[in-house]
Motif scaffolding. Structure first.
Motif, PDB file in Angstrom:
ATOM      1  N   LEU A  11     -17.927   5.025  -6.207  1.00 45.42           N
ATOM      2  CA  LEU A  11     -18.637   3.774  -6.482  1.00 45.42           C
ATOM      3  C   LEU A  11     -19.399   3.221  -5.285  1.00 45.42           C
ATOM      4  O   LEU A  11     -20.352   2.465  -5.455  1.00 45.42           O
ATOM      5  N   PHE A  12     -18.984   3.575  -4.062  1.00 44.89           N
ATOM      6  CA  PHE A  12     -19.670   3.071  -2.873  1.00 44.89           C
ATOM      7  C   PHE A  12     -20.662   4.141  -2.421  1.00 44.89           C
ATOM      8  O   PHE A  12     -20.264   5.196  -1.928  1.00 44.89           O
ATOM      9  N   LEU A  72       1.794  11.979   0.928  1.00 42.68           N
ATOM     10  CA  LEU A  72       2.177  11.601  -0.435  1.00 42.68           C
ATOM     11  C   LEU A  72       1.317  10.438  -0.908  1.00 42.68           C
ATOM     12  O   LEU A  72       1.055   9.501  -0.165  1.00 42.68           O
ATOM     13  N   MET A  73       0.890  10.497  -2.164  1.00 43.97           N
ATOM     14  CA  MET A  73       0.027   9.461  -2.721  1.00 43.97           C
ATOM     15  C   MET A  73       0.718   8.809  -3.917  1.00 43.97           C
ATOM     16  O   MET A  73       0.769   9.388  -5.008  1.00 43.97           O
ATOM     17  N   PRO A  74       1.252   7.601  -3.756  1.00 38.86           N
ATOM     18  CA  PRO A  74       1.764   6.867  -4.916  1.00 38.86           C
ATOM     19  C   PRO A  74       0.634   6.614  -5.909  1.00 38.86           C
ATOM     20  O   PRO A  74      -0.544   6.674  -5.552  1.00 38.86           O
ATOM     21  N   PRO A  75       0.958   6.324  -7.174  1.00 41.68           N
ATOM     22  CA  PRO A  75      -0.079   6.198  -8.197  1.00 41.68           C
ATOM     23  C   PRO A  75      -1.167   5.170  -7.891  1.00 41.68           C
ATOM     24  O   PRO A  75      -2.327   5.384  -8.242  1.00 41.68           O
ATOM     25  N   GLU A  76      -0.817   4.086  -7.215  1.00 44.36           N
ATOM     26  CA  GLU A  76      -1.798   3.015  -7.051  1.00 44.36           C
ATOM     27  C   GLU A  76      -2.679   3.161  -5.817  1.00 44.36           C
ATOM     28  O   GLU A  76      -3.776   2.616  -5.758  1.00 44.36           O
ATOM     29  N   ARG A  96      -1.687  -0.076   2.880  1.00 38.83           N
ATOM     30  CA  ARG A  96      -2.198   0.693   1.748  1.00 38.83           C
ATOM     31  C   ARG A  96      -3.722   0.715   1.805  1.00 38.83           C
ATOM     32  O   ARG A  96      -4.364  -0.279   2.173  1.00 38.83           O
ATOM     33  N   LEU A  97      -4.300   1.830   1.387  1.00 33.68           N
ATOM     34  CA  LEU A  97      -5.752   1.947   1.429  1.00 33.68           C
ATOM     35  C   LEU A  97      -6.424   1.027   0.418  1.00 33.68           C
ATOM     36  O   LEU A  97      -7.563   0.615   0.617  1.00 33.68           O
ATOM     37  N   ASN A  98      -5.743   0.676  -0.661  1.00 36.00           N
ATOM     38  CA  ASN A  98      -6.370  -0.229  -1.627  1.00 36.00           C
ATOM     39  C   ASN A  98      -6.645  -1.610  -1.028  1.00 36.00           C
ATOM     40  O   ASN A  98      -7.507  -2.345  -1.515  1.00 36.00           O
ATOM     41  N   LEU A 103     -10.775  -5.569   0.426  1.00 39.22           N
ATOM     42  CA  LEU A 103     -11.535  -6.289   1.442  1.00 39.22           C
ATOM     43  C   LEU A 103     -13.030  -6.089   1.229  1.00 39.22           C
ATOM     44  O   LEU A 103     -13.817  -7.038   1.339  1.00 39.22           O
ATOM     45  N   ALA A 104     -13.427  -4.860   0.929  1.00 44.74           N
ATOM     46  CA  ALA A 104     -14.848  -4.565   0.747  1.00 44.74           C
ATOM     47  C   ALA A 104     -15.396  -5.076  -0.572  1.00 44.74           C
ATOM     48  O   ALA A 104     -16.574  -5.444  -0.665  1.00 44.74           O
ATOM     49  N   ALA A 105     -14.541  -5.104  -1.599  1.00 49.95           N
ATOM     50  CA  ALA A 105     -14.980  -5.525  -2.937  1.00 49.95           C
ATOM     51  C   ALA A 105     -13.855  -6.327  -3.582  1.00 49.95           C
ATOM     52  O   ALA A 105     -13.028  -5.768  -4.310  1.00 49.95           O
ATOM     53  N   PRO A 106     -13.780  -7.626  -3.295  1.00 48.40           N
ATOM     54  CA  PRO A 106     -12.697  -8.454  -3.850  1.00 48.40           C
ATOM     55  C   PRO A 106     -12.577  -8.291  -5.368  1.00 48.40           C
ATOM     56  O   PRO A 106     -13.572  -8.297  -6.090  1.00 48.40           O
ATOM     57  N   GLY A 107     -11.344  -8.082  -5.804  1.00 51.72           N
ATOM     58  CA  GLY A 107     -11.102  -7.856  -7.221  1.00 51.72           C
ATOM     59  C   GLY A 107     -11.195  -6.403  -7.636  1.00 51.72           C
ATOM     60  O   GLY A 107     -11.008  -6.086  -8.814  1.00 51.72           O
ATOM     61  N   TYR A 108     -11.451  -5.510  -6.671  1.00 51.63           N
ATOM     62  CA  TYR A 108     -11.593  -4.086  -6.992  1.00 51.63           C
ATOM     63  C   TYR A 108     -10.325  -3.551  -7.638  1.00 51.63           C
ATOM     64  O   TYR A 108      -9.220  -3.754  -7.136  1.00 51.63           O
ATOM     65  N   ASP A 109     -10.482  -2.862  -8.772  1.00 47.59           N
ATOM     66  CA  ASP A 109      -9.329  -2.271  -9.457  1.00 47.59           C
ATOM     67  C   ASP A 109      -9.599  -0.827  -9.878  1.00 47.59           C
ATOM     68  O   ASP A 109      -8.958  -0.302 -10.780  1.00 47.59           O
TER      69      ASP A 109
END
Length: 313
Positions: A11-12, A72-76, A96-98, A103-109
């Protein structure tokens, strides 16, 4: 097709340029500067692996800093925590990387993926599409890196683009389409395309040292991360088990050739690779047990320098 694995789009998609900082339609253009940009990567991820290779081969280690997530990558989200070869988040100290995406896109899901090219000055994500990040690393930081190295020369671009398309669809993404298929039909289609393409590449590499012309190009560095993981992960974990990489004399020699390119071995962390795939994909490996083998020797002589003279098998 029912049961087919569909990869999410990045997306970026903004750009770093050695030219002026400007806007180009929907694409923001950021100025190339030493010390301004940071890469977030995983040693396990083949897409992130491309960017680590370019950072080394273009001489950008002191120009672009890097943080490495836990294998290891948890689901989120990918996470930052102590593990050999991993680092903390050097910029924000996030767990966490999310949090970086938020921070870059508030509300990013959306999907939290690596690699990420991050602008420390504007505190935002520039790009998270590996194919575009490596193009930037290849051309836009030449004032501070190795300007003599060009993996996307103008005279070869059309051929490189054609090979990239084939390799992406059938090999890079093809192993995932096989591994994450949820119907027999989708799995077999991906499997068949994968091995038909590997057979084609094997034949091509019987005639020439590299995929395009007589020099290393972007096409080689886009294929290499999949090949280096093939025996260890994709053959068993993703059920791509018609042949091993080591059953292809030319592809196997070619992989060793690329691995032995100065600097490249430092970007390969097989522990992270195996721990990520076998430990993170619980639907494919519920126990999370990480296999000890295989242990191919990537430092064996490859003889690829004499391929045109047919001196080596």
């Amino acid at each position: 097709m029912k049961g087919e694995f569909i990869r999410n789009e990045s997306l970026f998609r903004n750009w770093v340029s050695a030219g002026e900082d400007a806007e180009r339609g929907d694409v923001r253009v950021f100025p190339a500067e030493p010390g301004r940009y940071h890469l977030y990567v995983s040693y396990a991820c083949p897409w992130a692996h491309r960017t680590l290779i370019y950072r080394v081969l273009k001489g950008l280690e002191d120009v672009i800093s890097v943080s490495v997530v836990h294998p290891l990558m948890p689901p989120e989200s990918w996470v930052f925590c102590e593990y050999p070869g991993s680092t903390r988040d050097h910029i924000h100290g996030f767990d966490r990387l999310n949090q970086l995406y938020e921070l870059a896109a508030p509300g990013y899901d959306g999907l939290v993926s690596v690699p990420v090219l991050y602008d420390k000055h504007r505190a935002t994500i520039v790009n998270n599409e590996s194919s575009e990040i490596i193009r930037m690393l290849d051309s836009e930081f030449d004032a501070w890196g190795r300007s003599d190295v060009d993996f996307y020369p103008r005279s070869l671009r059309a051929e490189i683009d054609d090979i990239n398309k084939l390799v992406y669809e059938s090999v890079n993404n093809g192993v995932y389409r096989a591994g994450f298929a949820t119907t027999q039909e989708a799995y077999e289609e991906a499997y068949n395309h994968l091995f038909a393409t590997l057979d084609e590449l094997e034949a091509r590499l019987s005639r020439q040292r590299y995929l395009v012309g007589r020099q290393l190009t972007e096409a080689d560095w886009r294929l290499f991360p999949t090949l280096i993981r093939f025996n260890a992960v994709y053959y068993s974990h993703f059920k791509c088990n018609k042949r091993r990489l080591t059953d292809y004399p030319n592809l196997w020699g070619y992989t060793r050739d690329l691995y032995q390119t100065p600097g490249v071995a430092s970007t390969v962390n097989m522990d992270h690779i195996k721990r990520h795939y076998f430990g993170s994909h619980k639907s494919l490996n519920p126990s999370g047990i990480v296999p000890k083998g295989p242990e191919p020797d990537f430092n064996m002589p490859h003889c690829r320098g004499q391929i045109e003279n047919k001196l080596c098998a």
